[in-house]
Write an enzyme that holds these catalytic residues in place. Structure first.
Site, mmCIF file in Angstrom:
data_model
loop_
_atom_site.group_PDB
_atom_site.id
_atom_site.type_symbol
_atom_site.label_atom_id
_atom_site.label_comp_id
_atom_site.label_asym_id
_atom_site.label_seq_id
_atom_site.Cartn_x
_atom_site.Cartn_y
_atom_site.Cartn_z
ATOM 1 N N ASP A 1 0.851 -1.185 0.000
ATOM 2 C CA ASP A 1 0.000 0.000 0.000
ATOM 3 C C ASP A 1 0.886 1.234 0.000
ATOM 4 O O ASP A 1 1.755 1.378 0.871
ATOM 5 C CB ASP A 1 -0.892 -0.031 1.247
ATOM 6 C CG ASP A 1 -2.011 0.994 1.237
ATOM 7 O OD1 ASP A 1 -1.865 2.039 0.571
ATOM 8 O OD2 ASP A 1 -3.039 0.747 1.908
ATOM 9 N N THR B 1 -10.135 3.153 -18.017
ATOM 10 C CA THR B 1 -9.649 2.210 -17.006
ATOM 11 C C THR B 1 -10.758 1.953 -15.993
ATOM 12 O O THR B 1 -11.817 2.598 -16.034
ATOM 13 C CB THR B 1 -8.430 2.794 -16.267
ATOM 14 O OG1 THR B 1 -8.861 3.907 -15.455
ATOM 15 C CG2 THR B 1 -7.339 3.248 -17.233
ATOM 16 N N TYR C 1 -9.520 15.431 -5.547
ATOM 17 C CA TYR C 1 -8.745 14.820 -6.618
ATOM 18 C C TYR C 1 -7.920 15.886 -7.349
ATOM 19 O O TYR C 1 -6.713 15.718 -7.576
ATOM 20 C CB TYR C 1 -9.680 14.106 -7.585
ATOM 21 C CG TYR C 1 -8.971 13.346 -8.689
ATOM 22 C CD1 TYR C 1 -8.424 12.089 -8.446
ATOM 23 C CD2 TYR C 1 -8.857 13.893 -9.969
ATOM 24 C CE1 TYR C 1 -7.769 11.386 -9.459
ATOM 25 C CE2 TYR C 1 -8.207 13.198 -10.979
ATOM 26 C CZ TYR C 1 -7.671 11.948 -10.719
ATOM 27 O OH TYR C 1 -7.017 11.270 -11.724
#
Length: 285
Positions: free
Chosen positions: A75, A202, A167
Site C-alpha cells: 500500500d 480504465t 482529486y
C-alpha cells in the site's frame, strides 16, 4: 524495441488499468519490472480497487515478453511497505533506474459535503503516496547519479474538477512536488517529470457514478460514457484513451532519449486542455 534495455523500473498501481499498461510497455521496451499494488478495498473509493489476482495477471503479461518481474502487494500509504519492496527489488535486480509513481484513486462529492476520510484517502494515495515512493527510491538514484522518475498527475493538475476538489488538489500537488523534486535531484543527474492523462479508459472511470456524471443524469450507462467521451478532446473520433497511450509517453520520459527533459508536465489528453471551454451552468440575470 529496446529503449530501456538493461534498466529496472518500479511501477506502482501496477495491477490493472494504467499501471498495468506502464508495466507491460516498459517491459516491451526492455526493462525488468518491480510491480506494486494494493490487495484491499479503499473504503471511501466507490469502485473496486485492485486485488492480488490482478497483479498476477500483470506479472504474466510481463513474463510473456521474456522480462523479469518482481510483483508484490503493498500500500503506497505505508512508507515501511514501500521501503521493503524497494529493498527486495534491489536485492533481486541490483538497481532501480526508473520509478513510475502511478497509484491513484478517485471519488466524488461536493467539497462541502465530503467527509474528512474521503478527502484524506485521495490525498494520502494520490499525493502523499507519490512522495513516499520518491522518498524510497531517491537515495539509491542519487547514489548512482542516475535515474528517471515519472509521476502520474492529470489534466486536473492544471484545472479544477467540480465534484472532485480533493482529486484536483492532489493532482495539482503532484505537479508542485514534481517541479520541486526536479530542482533537488537535477544536480544528481536524476530527472523528474509528470504525465498528465486526460480521460483514460480504465476501472477508475467505469462505474455507475462516473457513468451518471458523463450522462448528466442518473442511470448513466457505458454507452453514455462513450458518447460523452467523444466530446472530451479535439482529435476527431477519439473517445476515452487506451491506457497504453499514457504508458508510451512515460516510457519515453523514462528513456535516455529524454535525457535533457526534466521538470516537465506532459499532457496526454487528445487535446482536451487546448479546448476553449464554456460555462456549463450559466445563471440568468
Amino acid at each position: 524495441m529496446s529503449r530501456l534495455a538493461g534498466k529496472v523500473a518500479l511501477v506502482t498501481g501496477a495491477a490493472r488499468g494504467q499501471g498495468r499498461a506502464h508495466a507491460v510497455t516498459l517491459a516491451r521496451e526492455g526493462a525488468d519490472v518491480v510491480a506494486v499494488d494494493i490487495d484491499a478495498q479503499v473504503a471511501t473509493v466507490p469502485y473496486d480497487t485492485a486485488r492480488e489476482d490482478d497483479l498476477r495477471e500483470t506479472a504474466a503479461a510481463v513474463e510473456a515478453l521474456d522480462r523479469r518481474i518482481l510483483a508484490r502487494t503493498a500500500d503506497v500509504r505505508s512508507s515501511a511497505a514501500l521501503a521493503e519492496v524497494v529493498a527486495e527489488g534491489l536485492d533481486a535486480f541490483g538497481q532501480i533506474d526508473v520509478l513510475v509513481a502511478n497509484a491513484g484513486v478517485f471519488s466524488q462529492a461536493p467539497f462541502w459535503e465530503m467527509d474528512e476520510q474521503t478527502w484524506d484517502d485521495v490525498l494520502d494515495v494520490n499525493l502523499k503516496g507519490v512522495w513516499r515512493c520518491m522518498k524510497a527510491v531517491a537515495p539509491h538514484m542519487v547514489g548512482r547519479r542516475s535515474g528517471s522518475i515519472v509521476l502520474t498527475s492529470s489534466v486536473n493538475g492544471f484545472r479544477g474538477n467540480p465534484g472532485a476538489a480533493h482529486y484536483a488538489a492532489s493532482k495539482h500537488g503532484v505537479l508542485g512536488l514534481m517541479r520541486s523534486a526536479a530542482l533537488e535531484l537535477g544536480p544528481h543527474r536524476v530527472r523528474v517529470n509528470a504525465v498528465c492523462p486526460g480521460l483514460v479508459d480504465t476501472p477508475m472511470v467505469n462505474w455507475p457514478g462516473l457513468y451518471d456524471r458523463m450522462a448528466g443524469r442518473p442511470g448513466g450507462t457505458r454507452a453514455d460514457f462513450e458518447a460523452a467521451a467523444l466530446h472530451y478532446g479535439i482529435l476527431g473520433g477519439q473517445g476515452g484513451l487506451p491506457p497504453e497511450t499514457v504508458a508510451d509517453a512515460a516510457a519515453w520520459l523514462a528513456s535516455d532519449g529524454a535525457w535533457a527533459v526534466t521538470g516537465q508536465a506532459i499532457a496526454v489528453d487528445a487535446g482536451h486542455l487546448a479546448l476553449p471551454g464554456f460555462n456549463p451552468a450559466p445563471l440568468a440575470p
